[in-house]
Motif scaffolding. Structure first.
Motif, PDB file in Angstrom:
ATOM      1  N   HIS A  48       0.658  -1.257  -0.022  1.00 63.23           N
ATOM      2  CA  HIS A  48       0.070  -0.104  -0.273  1.00 63.23           C
ATOM      3  C   HIS A  48       0.897   1.287   0.083  1.00 63.23           C
ATOM      4  O   HIS A  48       2.202   1.238  -0.426  1.00 63.23           O
ATOM      5  CB  HIS A  48      -1.025  -0.079   1.069  1.00 63.23           C
ATOM      6  N   GLU A  63      -2.548   0.565   7.929  1.00 60.51           N
ATOM      7  CA  GLU A  63      -1.603  -0.569   7.655  1.00 60.51           C
ATOM      8  C   GLU A  63      -0.418  -0.109   6.810  1.00 60.51           C
ATOM      9  O   GLU A  63       0.573  -0.732   6.837  1.00 60.51           O
ATOM     10  CB  GLU A  63      -2.483  -1.669   6.492  1.00 60.51           C
ATOM     11  N   HIS A 122       2.707  -7.164   4.779  1.00 61.83           N
ATOM     12  CA  HIS A 122       1.217  -6.509   4.970  1.00 61.83           C
ATOM     13  C   HIS A 122       0.689  -6.664   6.567  1.00 61.83           C
ATOM     14  O   HIS A 122       1.459  -7.580   7.371  1.00 61.83           O
ATOM     15  CB  HIS A 122       0.253  -7.243   4.191  1.00 61.83           C
ATOM     16  N   GLN A 123      -0.375  -6.327   6.739  1.00 63.46           N
ATOM     17  CA  GLN A 123      -1.134  -6.449   8.024  1.00 63.46           C
ATOM     18  C   GLN A 123      -2.595  -7.030   7.350  1.00 63.46           C
ATOM     19  O   GLN A 123      -3.124  -6.563   6.680  1.00 63.46           O
ATOM     20  CB  GLN A 123      -1.256  -5.174   8.793  1.00 63.46           C
TER      21      GLN A 123
HETATM   22 ZN   LIG Z   1      -2.308  -5.261   2.751  1.00 64.28          ZN
END
Ligand SMILES: [Zn+2]
Length: 223
Positions: A48, A63, A122-123
């Motif tokens: 992101h 995130e 990522h989260q």
């Molecule tokens: Zn993500």
């Protein structure tokens, strides 16, 4: 006259042999050195960025910011171990205006650089708050990706020894489908879980995650 011609032909043949052996030698050198470089290279993809915050935590954290923090820490640890690191993004911005173009650019970087491994940070998030724990994803058709994911899932036990999650195959994620080197997606934790979201914003927990991910990468690379 004939003798001279013979010498010229001989000289030309010799030059040809020298030329051919040189190019073959250079080609071999390129293959060897090229392989050595790629074998020591890791691409870290911080998920992101820019207008795309990714998941938003129950504590309000984005995130994209957590991903970048962990990715930067991970880069430092790997570089200290002599690994060459390429980041898909180094700051808060995205790689392009639109989400699809941004994803294409990330995939292009990975396919062009041909690293030994690409790790996308990522989260996670889920509708029920109790769900928690890190999980690693890999492309269903990649044996090497599967191997890297198994090693990484185990390395992440350093952060949370009670984590029962297992690495998971996936054949729909764009980044996994479109890349031709081993790629794993590390979902470090759930921003929808209060306790985990609060841990994920702390430097200490981010450090521990970066250490664990680095350990997994180094083990996969045989270092
Ligand atoms: Zn993500």
């Amino acid at each position: 006259m004939r003798k001279k011609l013979g010498i010229v032909v001989l000289m030309a043949a010799l030059a040809g042999i020298i030329f051919l052996s040189q190019t073959a030698g250079e080609r071999l050198y390129e293959q060897v050195s090229g392989k050595a470089d790629a074998g020591n290279l890791v691409v870290i993809d911080s998920g992101h960025g820019g207008k795309d915050p990714g998941k938003v935590g129950v504590n309000g954290v984005n995130e994209a910011d957590v991903n970048l923090k962990i990715a930067q820490k991970l880069k430092k640890i790997l570089e200290a171990q002599g690994v060459t690191v390429i980041m898909t993004r180094e700051d808060e911005g995205s790689l392009a205006g639109s989400k699809s173009e941004d994803m294409q650019k990330r995939v292009s970087i990975i396919n062009e650089k041909k690293p030994a491994l690409a790790v996308s940070v990522h989260q996670n998030s889920y509708s029920s708050e109790e769900v928690h724990g890190a999980q690693v994803f890999y492309y269903t058709n990649s044996a090497e990706g599967g191997k890297a994911a198994r090693i990484m899932q185990e390395a992440l036990l350093d952060v949370d020894g009670d984590n029962k999650r297992k690495e998971k195959a996936n054949d729909t994620y764009y980044m996994l489908k479109r890349t031709d080197v081993p790629v794993i997606i590390v979902e470090c934790g759930f921003l929808s879980n209060r306790a985990e979201a609060d841990l994920l914003v702390t430097e200490e927990y981010q450090d521990r995650l970066a250490e664990a991910i680095a350990k997994g990468i180094l083990e996969y690379m045989g270092k």
